[in-house]
Design a protein around this motif. Structure first.
Motif, PDB file in Angstrom:
ATOM      1  N   PHE A  82       0.768  -1.203  -0.075  1.00  0.00           N
ATOM      2  CA  PHE A  82       0.056  -0.157  -0.027  1.00  0.00           C
ATOM      3  C   PHE A  82       0.939   1.211   0.088  1.00  0.00           C
ATOM      4  N   GLN A  83       0.312   2.355  -0.641  1.00  0.00           N
ATOM      5  CA  GLN A  83       1.131   3.798  -0.455  1.00  0.00           C
ATOM      6  C   GLN A  83       0.045   4.660   0.076  1.00  0.00           C
ATOM      7  N   LEU A  84       0.465   5.421   1.181  1.00  0.00           N
ATOM      8  CA  LEU A  84      -0.315   6.470   1.615  1.00  0.00           C
ATOM      9  C   LEU A  84       0.315   7.702   1.235  1.00  0.00           C
ATOM     10  N   ASP A  85      -0.518   8.714   0.985  1.00  0.00           N
ATOM     11  CA  ASP A  85       0.234  10.020   0.451  1.00  0.00           C
ATOM     12  C   ASP A  85      -0.489  11.435   1.476  1.00  0.00           C
ATOM     13  N   ASP A 127       1.516  21.952  -2.383  1.00  0.00           N
ATOM     14  CA  ASP A 127       2.826  22.473  -2.273  1.00  0.00           C
ATOM     15  C   ASP A 127       3.812  21.480  -1.587  1.00  0.00           C
ATOM     16  N   PHE A 128       3.509  20.503  -0.875  1.00  0.00           N
ATOM     17  CA  PHE A 128       4.411  19.666  -0.105  1.00  0.00           C
ATOM     18  C   PHE A 128       3.594  18.283   0.176  1.00  0.00           C
ATOM     19  N   LYS A 129       3.896  17.274  -0.310  1.00  0.00           N
ATOM     20  CA  LYS A 129       3.486  15.924  -0.249  1.00  0.00           C
ATOM     21  C   LYS A 129       4.475  15.025   0.395  1.00  0.00           C
ATOM     22  N   THR A 130       3.925  13.993   1.128  1.00  0.00           N
ATOM     23  CA  THR A 130       4.681  12.781   1.784  1.00  0.00           C
ATOM     24  C   THR A 130       4.268  11.673   1.440  1.00  0.00           C
ATOM     25  N   PHE A 131       5.243  10.869   1.075  1.00  0.00           N
ATOM     26  CA  PHE A 131       4.470   9.275   0.382  1.00  0.00           C
ATOM     27  C   PHE A 131       4.871   8.365   1.320  1.00  0.00           C
ATOM     28  N   LEU A 132       4.207   7.438   1.964  1.00  0.00           N
ATOM     29  CA  LEU A 132       4.789   6.306   2.744  1.00  0.00           C
ATOM     30  C   LEU A 132       4.267   5.075   1.797  1.00  0.00           C
ATOM     31  N   ILE A 139      10.039  -3.701   1.142  1.00  0.00           N
ATOM     32  CA  ILE A 139      10.430  -2.433   0.828  1.00  0.00           C
ATOM     33  C   ILE A 139       9.440  -1.509   2.137  1.00  0.00           C
ATOM     34  N   THR A 140       9.939  -0.739   2.559  1.00  0.00           N
ATOM     35  CA  THR A 140       9.418   0.405   3.308  1.00  0.00           C
ATOM     36  C   THR A 140       9.921   1.755   2.961  1.00  0.00           C
ATOM     37  N   SER A 141       9.412   2.719   2.420  1.00  0.00           N
ATOM     38  CA  SER A 141       9.846   3.901   1.773  1.00  0.00           C
ATOM     39  C   SER A 141       9.097   5.183   2.248  1.00  0.00           C
ATOM     40  N   LEU A 142       9.732   6.469   2.553  1.00  0.00           N
ATOM     41  CA  LEU A 142       9.200   7.489   3.080  1.00  0.00           C
ATOM     42  C   LEU A 142       9.714   8.565   2.169  1.00  0.00           C
ATOM     43  N   ARG A 143       8.952   9.096   1.107  1.00  0.00           N
ATOM     44  CA  ARG A 143       9.425  10.045   0.099  1.00  0.00           C
ATOM     45  C   ARG A 143       8.771  11.264   0.424  1.00  0.00           C
ATOM     46  N   PHE A 144       9.399  12.515   0.023  1.00  0.00           N
ATOM     47  CA  PHE A 144       8.863  14.018   0.186  1.00  0.00           C
ATOM     48  C   PHE A 144       9.009  14.392  -1.209  1.00  0.00           C
ATOM     49  N   PHE A 145       8.104  15.195  -1.502  1.00  0.00           N
ATOM     50  CA  PHE A 145       7.875  16.225  -2.951  1.00  0.00           C
ATOM     51  C   PHE A 145       7.561  17.506  -2.406  1.00  0.00           C
ATOM     52  N   TYR A 146       8.398  18.552  -2.840  1.00  0.00           N
ATOM     53  CA  TYR A 146       8.121  19.846  -2.570  1.00  0.00           C
ATOM     54  C   TYR A 146       8.527  20.685  -3.944  1.00  0.00           C
ATOM     55  N   PRO A 147       7.337  21.211  -4.509  1.00  0.00           N
ATOM     56  CA  PRO A 147       7.770  22.278  -5.632  1.00  0.00           C
ATOM     57  C   PRO A 147       7.893  23.753  -5.151  1.00  0.00           C
ATOM     58  N   PHE A 148       9.088  24.173  -5.315  1.00  0.00           N
ATOM     59  CA  PHE A 148       9.275  25.810  -4.916  1.00  0.00           C
ATOM     60  C   PHE A 148       8.316  26.515  -5.568  1.00  0.00           C
ATOM     61  N   LYS A 153       6.742  26.890 -10.286  1.00  0.00           N
ATOM     62  CA  LYS A 153       6.484  26.190 -11.388  1.00  0.00           C
ATOM     63  C   LYS A 153       7.887  25.719 -12.211  1.00  0.00           C
ATOM     64  N   LYS A 154       8.742  26.242 -11.809  1.00  0.00           N
ATOM     65  CA  LYS A 154      10.356  25.710 -12.538  1.00  0.00           C
ATOM     66  C   LYS A 154      10.792  24.839 -11.833  1.00  0.00           C
ATOM     67  N   ASN A 155      10.832  24.866 -10.591  1.00  0.00           N
ATOM     68  CA  ASN A 155      11.636  23.913  -9.567  1.00  0.00           C
ATOM     69  C   ASN A 155      10.907  23.114  -8.591  1.00  0.00           C
ATOM     70  N   ASP A 156      11.363  21.961  -8.540  1.00  0.00           N
ATOM     71  CA  ASP A 156      10.962  20.968  -7.372  1.00  0.00           C
ATOM     72  C   ASP A 156      11.880  20.241  -6.968  1.00  0.00           C
ATOM     73  N   VAL A 157      11.697  19.503  -5.702  1.00  0.00           N
ATOM     74  CA  VAL A 157      12.956  18.424  -5.104  1.00  0.00           C
ATOM     75  C   VAL A 157      11.845  17.363  -4.687  1.00  0.00           C
ATOM     76  N   ASN A 158      12.732  16.026  -5.002  1.00  0.00           N
ATOM     77  CA  ASN A 158      12.256  14.953  -4.117  1.00  0.00           C
ATOM     78  C   ASN A 158      13.344  14.304  -3.411  1.00  0.00           C
ATOM     79  N   PHE A 159      12.911  13.783  -2.097  1.00  0.00           N
ATOM     80  CA  PHE A 159      14.082  13.489  -1.282  1.00  0.00           C
ATOM     81  C   PHE A 159      13.605  12.276  -0.179  1.00  0.00           C
TER      82      PHE A 159
END
Length: 211
Positions: free
Chosen positions: A10-13, A18-23, A44-53, A55-61
């Motif tokens: 399963f995946q939870l978001d 403007d800021f999302k977390t995915f488990l 697999i157990t994963s925790l991911r974060f997405f942040y768009p600064f 419209k032109k810049n975003d990061v995943n970590f």
């Protein structure tokens, strides 16, 4: 967390635009047994974060805990390997995009495999420049990608994007939409094994039909 293979879990978001977390929790087929290992499914157990600064810049970590894979020279007795990574994307204009990323792990070398001791344990990294980009709803659209990938087996969680084990490459790719929902794409990779320098260039062409 890239799920391009069989997955059960399963995946939870959570979060606003403007800021999302995915488990992500479950089992995934990362082809360990096909590449020479013993496991058919990877926990697999994963925790991911997405942040768009903007419209032109975003990061995943994020971080990920995945079953150790013998096929990647990792010690199977370690249980799970801890990966941590970051990925940045910048859009210059409507035609040009740039992506860059870094990934590392705490994987231990497999003591039963003498080859494992000769393999580098450096962070994996990638850099990609994209021009335009195909649109399946727009015949005649196309995209051109220039990619550099450095995928050390001990720091990379799976075999990705048609890259051989423990390899680095420079790849030129072209995609084209001849008609609606039909995609033609091809690439050529100048590929080398990281630690031996053995040449393993790769060429691929495929046609995809979407319904």
């Amino acid at each position: 967390m890239d799920m391009d293979c069989d997955f059960a879990g399963f995946q939870l978001d959570y979060g606003k635009k403007d800021f999302k977390t995915f488990l992500t929790v479950g089992k995934m087929d990362l082809w360990d047994n096909v590449m020479g290992g013993t496991r058919e499914d990877e926990e697999i157990t994963s925790l991911r974060f997405f942040y768009p600064f903007d419209k032109k810049n975003d990061v995943n970590f994020g971080v990920s805990w995945s079953s150790a894979m013998q096929s990647r020279y990792q010690d199977p007795d370690q249980g799970r390997v801890f990966y941590y990574y970051g990925h940045a994307h910048h859009r210059f204009d409507k035609n040009w995009d740039l992506r860059a990323g870094l990934i590392a792990s705490n994987a231990k070398r497999d003591p039963s495999n003498p080859v494992a001791s000769t393999k580098s344990k450096h962070p994996g990294r990638w850099l990609q420049l994209l021009y335009k980009g195909e649109d399946l709803q727009r015949p005649g659209s196309y995209g051109i990608k220039l990619t550099y990938r450095y995928e050390p087996a001990l720091s990379w969680p799976t075999v990705t994007d048609w890259c051989d084990l423990n390899d680095k490459f420079v790849r030129l790719a072209f995609s084209y939409v001849p008609a609606k929902n039909i995609l033609l794409d091809t690439f050529y990779s100048w590929e080398r094994e990281i630690d031996t320098g053995d040449r393993d260039d790769m060429y691929r062409f495929q046609a995809q039909f979407f319904f």
